[in-house]
Design a protein around this motif. Structure first.
Motif, short mmCIF file in Angstrom:
data_model
loop_
_atom_site.label_atom_id
_atom_site.label_comp_id
_atom_site.label_asym_id
_atom_site.label_seq_id
_atom_site.Cartn_x
_atom_site.Cartn_y
_atom_site.Cartn_z
N CYS B 63 -40.55 -2.82 48.74
CA CYS B 63 -40.33 -1.88 49.85
C CYS B 63 -39.27 -2.50 50.76
O CYS B 63 -39.28 -3.70 51.00
N MET B 64 -38.36 -1.69 51.24
CA MET B 64 -37.25 -2.21 52.05
C MET B 64 -37.65 -2.46 53.50
O MET B 64 -36.87 -3.00 54.27
N HIS B 65 -38.82 -2.03 53.85
CA HIS B 65 -39.27 -2.13 55.25
C HIS B 65 -38.19 -1.64 56.20
O HIS B 65 -37.74 -2.36 57.09
N CYS B 66 -37.81 -0.40 55.97
CA CYS B 66 -36.78 0.24 56.77
C CYS B 66 -37.15 0.15 58.25
O CYS B 66 -38.28 0.37 58.63
N THR B 90 -37.19 5.11 59.74
CA THR B 90 -38.03 4.77 58.61
C THR B 90 -38.47 6.07 57.96
O THR B 90 -39.33 6.75 58.49
N PRO B 91 -37.90 6.43 56.83
CA PRO B 91 -38.17 7.76 56.27
C PRO B 91 -39.65 8.06 56.05
O PRO B 91 -40.13 9.13 56.40
N CYS B 92 -40.38 7.09 55.48
CA CYS B 92 -41.77 7.37 55.14
C CYS B 92 -42.63 7.55 56.38
O CYS B 92 -43.56 8.36 56.39
N VAL B 110 -43.42 -2.50 57.67
CA VAL B 110 -43.93 -1.14 57.58
C VAL B 110 -45.28 -1.20 56.88
O VAL B 110 -45.38 -1.64 55.75
N CYS B 127 -39.19 8.53 50.61
CA CYS B 127 -38.63 7.20 50.42
C CYS B 127 -37.44 7.24 49.47
O CYS B 127 -37.58 7.60 48.31
N PRO B 128 -36.26 6.89 49.96
CA PRO B 128 -35.08 6.96 49.11
C PRO B 128 -35.04 5.86 48.05
O PRO B 128 -34.18 5.88 47.17
N TYR B 129 -35.93 4.90 48.15
CA TYR B 129 -35.90 3.76 47.22
C TYR B 129 -36.99 3.84 46.16
O TYR B 129 -37.16 2.92 45.39
N ALA B 131 -39.99 3.35 46.56
CA ALA B 131 -40.81 2.16 46.72
C ALA B 131 -42.29 2.52 46.82
O ALA B 131 -43.14 1.64 46.76
N ARG B 132 -42.57 3.79 47.01
CA ARG B 132 -43.97 4.19 47.18
C ARG B 132 -44.55 4.76 45.91
O ARG B 132 -43.87 5.46 45.16
N LYS B 163 -47.74 0.75 48.58
CA LYS B 163 -46.42 0.13 48.44
C LYS B 163 -46.50 -1.35 48.82
O LYS B 163 -47.52 -1.81 49.32
S1 SF4 Z 1 -41.62 2.93 51.66
FE1 SF4 Z 1 -39.47 3.48 51.36
S2 SF4 Z 1 -38.88 4.57 53.26
FE2 SF4 Z 1 -40.79 3.46 53.70
S3 SF4 Z 1 -40.12 1.52 54.59
FE3 SF4 Z 1 -40.41 1.17 52.36
S4 SF4 Z 1 -38.38 1.51 51.45
FE4 SF4 Z 1 -38.34 2.39 53.53
#
Ligand code: SF4
Ligand code: SF4
Lengths: 184, 269
Positions: B63-66, B90-92, B110, B127-129, B131-132, B163
């Motif tokens: 997870c990128m921890h946006c 943070t999209p999510c 996050v 989540c654009p990555y 990651a979830r 995640k």
């Molecule tokens: S789950 Fe996705 S959107 Fe949410 S913080 Fe991690 S990388 Fe970012």
């Protein structure tokens, strides 16, 4: 009238239906131990060096003072305790404070860092001469008996340890309330 | 976290370490890839050239921890008057109706609380990555194995999103220790499982804002970039590579310094 019945149901019937009781394997006199052994809860309930809380003392720490048969009365309770000592067997205490799997609670953060007294959450547990029966939720299996105040702040027997209580105290004291502070 | 893509060999040790650290189970049918769970997934990319010139790179993706730009007003990033102005989100977190996930200003992590999640999967979509993950099944733990699970991570039930948490339980343990000894959480006191497991030392973990930590120095390198930076998710995972094609691909062919000029009007990539 409806209100009375409703309240009775809320404060008496529901808890009775929802919670079952179990007796502790032995009785323990906290007051006596506090008077005779030390003046602090922390001499038996310790924090380990890595900050984790060691919880209920092991039979070894009982042994530090109680050689088999010594320093005891001669009641039934003491005889049972003597058995555990002789067998060097841990006493299967029922832990009032067992929390659901998703909860993280740090005694170090609350006592060592924030400087709270044990009594803030455990009320006068250290001054009791008997252990209360262990009450557990029939559905979840979790005990509820840890907290200092009864419903709507009326005092009385400790009743709860709910997420709201943690959140309230954290807000009032400006402590971080992010989910991961208490959850895992 | 900084991941050096030139050092990563794609061995997958980070994924395995993550799975065992975080009580991620093996499902009945792991060929069902869409429904399998790996918080740390290793993607493979190549430079698109044929045989003698083929080059491959691997992108480990936690997870990128946006980083949310403004606390308390999720979604603000979408309504900025000047689109060129930097505003992170943070999209999510902004889409979750159950507040089962949040951005912690203090640690920059996050969080995701499975017991609060209602399984609507908005976050998975947002989540654009990717990651979830959504838990389709309860893990069929073989008899006896649940006792071997880590007690510091609660196992997730079916029907929730989950995640990577940057091994938050390790932070909690390190913090506890620091509280008792009166010190601070040092760089080496808190390392994630994937960082420790990486045999080639491609992953570096620490506080990005702390000049004493190695990650702080690494992110100032000109070879450092983040995935999909133009989305303003402001990730806390940085990647580095000296190979230009890797850097380009990681940002969908949008060059670093002229993101908006190239991102908006061009279609069909
Ligand atoms: S789950 Fe996705 S959107 Fe949410 S913080 Fe991690 S990388 Fe970012
Ligand atoms: S799946 Fe769970 S965490 Fe994700 S948006 Fe829905 S309620 Fe929130």
């Amino acid at each position: 009238m409806g209100l009375v019945i409703g309240s009775a149901f809320g404060f008496w019937a529901t808890p009775t239906i929802l919670y079952a009781e179990k007796a502790q394997p032995l009785q323990f006199n906290h007051k006596l131990h506090l008077e005779q052994v030390s003046d602090s809860c922390k001499s038996c309930h310790t924090l380990r060096e890595d900050g984790s809380f060691s919880g209920i003392p092991s039979i070894q720490s009982c042994k530090e003072c109680h050689e088999a048969g010594s320093l005891m009365g001669d009641g039934k309770n003491e005889a049972a305790f003597d058995e555990y000592l002789k067998k060097n067997q841990p006493i299967p205490w029922l832990v009032y404070s067992r929390q659901p799997d998703c909860v993280f609670f740090s005694h170090a953060a609350h006592t060592a860092s924030a400087g709270l007294e044990c009594a803030q959450c455990h009320a006068d547990h250290g001054q009791t001469t008997k252990l209360r029966p262990y009450e557990y939720n029939r559905l979840t299996g979790y005990s509820r008996d840890i907290w200092g105040t009864g419903p709507i702040g009326l005092g009385g027997p400790p009743h709860r340890m709910k997420m709201d209580d943690c959140a309230k105290c954290h807000s009032e004291n400006g402590v971080n309330r992010a989910c991961f502070v208490c959850h895992k | 976290m900084v991941i050096d893509l030139d050092k990563c060999t794609g061995c997958g040790a980070c994924s395995v370490a993550c799975m065992s650290e975080n009580n991620i189970g093996v499902l009945h049918d792991e060929t069902d890839k869409i429904r399998s769970i790996t918080w740390m997934r290793v993607y493979q990319i190549d430079n698109g050239k044929s045989f003698p010139d083929t080059e491959v790179a691997f992108i480990p993706r936690p997870c990128m921890h946006c980083q949310g730009g403004t606390s308390g007003t999720p979604g603000q990033a979408f309504f900025q008057e000047d689109p060129m102005e930097e505003a992170a989100h943070t999209p999510c977190v902004s889409v979750c109706p159950a507040t089962a996930t949040d951005y912690d200003e203090e640690t920059g992590i996050v969080s995701q609380i499975p017991t609060r999640c209602i399984g609507c999967r908005y976050c998975v979509a947002a989540c654009p990555y990717h990651a979830r993950y959504f838990n389709w099944y309860d893990v069929p733990w073989p008899k006896g194995t649940p006792r071997a699970l880590s007690p510091f991570v609660s196992p997730r039930m079916r029907g929730v999103a989950e995640k990577c948490t940057f091994c938050y339980q390790r932070y909690q343990a390190a913090r506890n220790k620091a509280l008792v000894s009166g010190g601070e959480v040092g760089e080496m006191d808190y390392q994630t499982a994937c960082t420790e497991a990486c045999p080639s030392g491609a992953i570096t973990f620490g506080q990005l804002q702390n000049p004493k930590h190695k990650v702080h120095q690494l992110i100032s390198s000109e070879y450092t970039f983040r995935l999909l930076e133009r989305l303003h998710t402001n990730p806390k995972v940085y990647y580095m590579s000296k190979r230009e094609w890797v850097r380009k691909k990681a940002d969908n062919y949008v060059t670093r310094h002229n993101k908006f000029a190239q991102a908006a009007p061009q279609s069909g990539h």
